[in-house]
Motif scaffolding. Structure first.
Motif, PDB file in Angstrom:
ATOM      1  N   LEU A 321       0.674  -1.136   0.091  1.00 59.75           N
ATOM      2  CA  LEU A 321       0.101  -0.044  -0.051  1.00 59.75           C
ATOM      3  C   LEU A 321       0.648   1.358   0.112  1.00 59.75           C
ATOM      4  O   LEU A 321       0.528   2.228  -0.669  1.00 59.75           O
ATOM      5  CB  LEU A 321      -0.864  -0.106   1.347  1.00 59.75           C
ATOM      6  CG  LEU A 321      -2.156  -0.692   1.095  1.00 59.75           C
ATOM      7  CD1 LEU A 321      -2.860  -0.513   2.368  1.00 59.75           C
ATOM      8  CD2 LEU A 321      -3.208  -0.170   0.087  1.00 59.75           C
ATOM      9  N   ALA A 322       1.941   1.373   0.593  1.00 61.44           N
ATOM     10  CA  ALA A 322       2.889   2.610   0.867  1.00 61.44           C
ATOM     11  C   ALA A 322       3.258   2.790  -0.371  1.00 61.44           C
ATOM     12  O   ALA A 322       3.816   3.990  -0.589  1.00 61.44           O
ATOM     13  CB  ALA A 322       3.803   1.984   2.010  1.00 61.44           C
ATOM     14  N   THR A 323       3.559   1.629  -1.260  1.00 58.15           N
ATOM     15  CA  THR A 323       4.153   2.130  -2.578  1.00 58.15           C
ATOM     16  C   THR A 323       3.292   2.905  -3.625  1.00 58.15           C
ATOM     17  O   THR A 323       3.757   3.494  -4.564  1.00 58.15           O
ATOM     18  CB  THR A 323       4.630   0.824  -3.394  1.00 58.15           C
ATOM     19  OG1 THR A 323       3.701   0.075  -3.851  1.00 58.15           O
ATOM     20  CG2 THR A 323       5.819   0.014  -2.626  1.00 58.15           C
ATOM     21  N   VAL A 324       1.949   3.176  -3.240  1.00 56.52           N
ATOM     22  CA  VAL A 324       1.145   3.761  -4.059  1.00 56.52           C
ATOM     23  C   VAL A 324       0.735   4.950  -3.460  1.00 56.52           C
ATOM     24  O   VAL A 324      -0.520   5.321  -3.608  1.00 56.52           O
ATOM     25  CB  VAL A 324      -0.033   2.758  -4.695  1.00 56.52           C
ATOM     26  CG1 VAL A 324       0.722   1.869  -5.429  1.00 56.52           C
ATOM     27  CG2 VAL A 324      -0.808   2.384  -3.752  1.00 56.52           C
ATOM     28  N   ALA A 325       0.985   4.982  -2.127  1.00 56.64           N
ATOM     29  CA  ALA A 325       0.611   6.303  -1.408  1.00 56.64           C
ATOM     30  C   ALA A 325       1.049   7.511  -1.934  1.00 56.64           C
ATOM     31  O   ALA A 325       1.790   7.616  -2.828  1.00 56.64           O
ATOM     32  CB  ALA A 325       1.113   6.309  -0.014  1.00 56.64           C
ATOM     33  N   ASP A 326       0.472   8.530  -1.415  1.00 61.58           N
ATOM     34  CA  ASP A 326       0.767  10.080  -1.695  1.00 61.58           C
ATOM     35  C   ASP A 326       2.010  10.654  -0.935  1.00 61.58           C
ATOM     36  O   ASP A 326       1.872  11.936  -1.023  1.00 61.58           O
ATOM     37  CB  ASP A 326      -0.489  11.108  -1.535  1.00 61.58           C
ATOM     38  CG  ASP A 326      -1.076  10.947   0.009  1.00 61.58           C
ATOM     39  OD1 ASP A 326      -0.384  10.409   0.656  1.00 61.58           O
ATOM     40  OD2 ASP A 326      -2.519  11.362  -0.097  1.00 61.58           O
TER      41      ASP A 326
END
Length: 441
Positions: A321-326
């Motif tokens: 999830l963190a790899t596609v976070a803002d």
């Protein structure tokens, strides 16, 4: 015994838009495994309603059968166990199941006769020495060089008493002792020395022991005691496996959609509340409804700084999830994964995400993740279901993600490919048809 299973490559489906899905997960692996062992150690009959039928739990049931316990798993939704005097000679295949490898040797020490254990070659590298040493000090006779393969020479009884061990490699080393301790002549007092042991699964063990009628004291830090006394058979209602819900709930965040997990218990001893809190901090909106737990994505995924001590099973999903976070993320408190079960699982996770284009810095106990554009590619699972779940999650947003092996998900969730494709496409066919639909895109 010890065979190597064939791998099945799997293209992860890309979501056509925001998801709107509802699904029911099978039973908890952790609860199913503990209920099986407690039932085998109890007088009379026990039932397991809603158990998990998966690779690990089938191996557990087979191991108990090999020692003479009557275990009927004909009905998928209601398993029946009838305790009998356990005896050898018997052979137990632990496969890749740490729970079988660590929960059944104490059971075998209470049997009469010889019980031999072996498993997949990778299991031979997993930590067993603390448990074997503890059992020997409590009165068991075990032939081994402190790992698989080994042989337990059961005498029908074990003295029990006080024991000290370092269980930092796995809380299962403590759980294995506790689950059978009521059958020891003096019960057991287990003292852990070493780095902290994650509590959630030990708390589940204590909860289920008390439900089975055992006298358990866990009031002192890193000390657990179980009084001697026979347990009585009972009916177990197995909760859905809430840890398996993590990738499905996270899918709502990635796609900005809604995913409902039916049958979510209003209260649970599983460590799910921390997962929901972390997903909420990353942009999810969880809510309990009459239909179950509903997770809504907001269309944005936020970076996260979080200590994952005790819940490292969620590390792969949160990192994905963190790899596609803002914004950047820092996940820490996962140092045990650097050498977990004889492998650097944290390093493998970092390499898998980096291979898809993520900016990941590996630290001694965690990861720093800098979001940047991802690309398709083949993700090596190394037989780790958590990596497979992470790859499937990223495949929702990135075309061309492919798992080199999806069969590793059968360890705890054999229906994962079908459930995942059903969530993405709203398709309820069998696994083969669902797989064909994924391949057609």
């Amino acid at each position: 015994m010890c065979g190597v299973e064939a791998h099945l490559p799997w293209p992860a489906p890309t979501a056509p838009g925001p998801l709107d899905a509802s699904l029911r997960l099978p039973g908890s692996k952790s609860m199913t495994a503990r209920a099986l062992v407690l039932a085998a150690n109890s007088l009379g009959s026990s039932t397991l309603r809603g158990p998990l039928r998966a690779r690990d739990t089938e191996l557990m049931a087979a191991g108990l059968r090999a020692m003479g316990c009557h275990v009927s798993t004909v009905d998928d939704n209601l398993w029946l166990l009838r305790s009998r005097p356990l005896q050898g000679p018997a052979r137990v295949d632990v496969g890749l199941a740490g729970s079988v490898m660590r929960f059944l040797p104490p059971v075998a020490s209470l049997a009469t006769g010889v019980v031999s254990f072996d498993g997949h070659p990778r299991s031979r590298r997993r930590p067993m020495a603390p448990l074997i040493g503890a059992l020997r000090s409590l009165g068991a006779r075990i032939d081994t060089e402190n790992g698989l393969p080994f042989t337990v020479h059961g005498a029908g009884r074990i003295t029990g008493g006080e024991v000290t061990l370092d269980a930092s490699a796995s809380s299962q080393l403590v759980t294995g002792l506790l689950l059978s301790a009521s059958g020891f002549d003096r019960g057991v007092v287990v003292r852990h020395v070493g780095p902290p042991v994650p509590r959630p699964h030990l708390d589940l063990t204590v909860h289920m022991l008390r439900a089975a009628g055992a006298g358990v004291d866990d009031s002192r830090p890193d000390v657990w005691s179980v009084e001697p006394g026979r347990l009585n058979g009972r009916a177990w209602s197995i909760e859905p496996d809430l840890s398996s819900a993590a990738p499905f709930l996270a899918a709502a965040l990635v796609t900005g959609g809604t995913v409902t997990v039916q049958g979510w218990p209003p209260t649970t001893s599983q460590p799910a509340h921390r997962l929901l809190d972390l997903l909420g901090r990353m942009g999810g909106r969880p809510a309990m409804t009459p239909r179950g737990l509903v997770m809504r994505g907001t269309g944005a995924v936020h970076g996260l700084s979080a200590d994952l001590t005790g819940i490292s099973e969620y590390a792969a999903i949160l990192a994905a999830l963190a790899t596609v976070a803002d914004s950047p993320s820092h996940l820490f408190g996962m140092g045990q994964l650097r050498g977990h079960e004889g492998a650097d699982e944290l390093g493998r996770l970092a390499a898998a995400l980096t291979g898809l284009g993520a900016g990941v810095t590996l630290e001694p106990d965690g990861l720093r993740i800098r979001p940047r554009p991802l690309r398709g590619g083949t993700l090596r699972t190394h037989g780790d279901r958590h990596l497979a779940h992470a790859g499937a999650l990223l495949g929702l947003a990135v075309e061309g993600v492919r798992l080199d092996d999806v069969t590793c998900t059968a360890k705890t969730l054999p229906e994962f490919p079908r459930l995942w494709s059903s969530m993405v496409y709203g398709y309820e066919g069998d696994s083969a048809e669902a797989e064909a639909r994924i391949r057609r895109g």
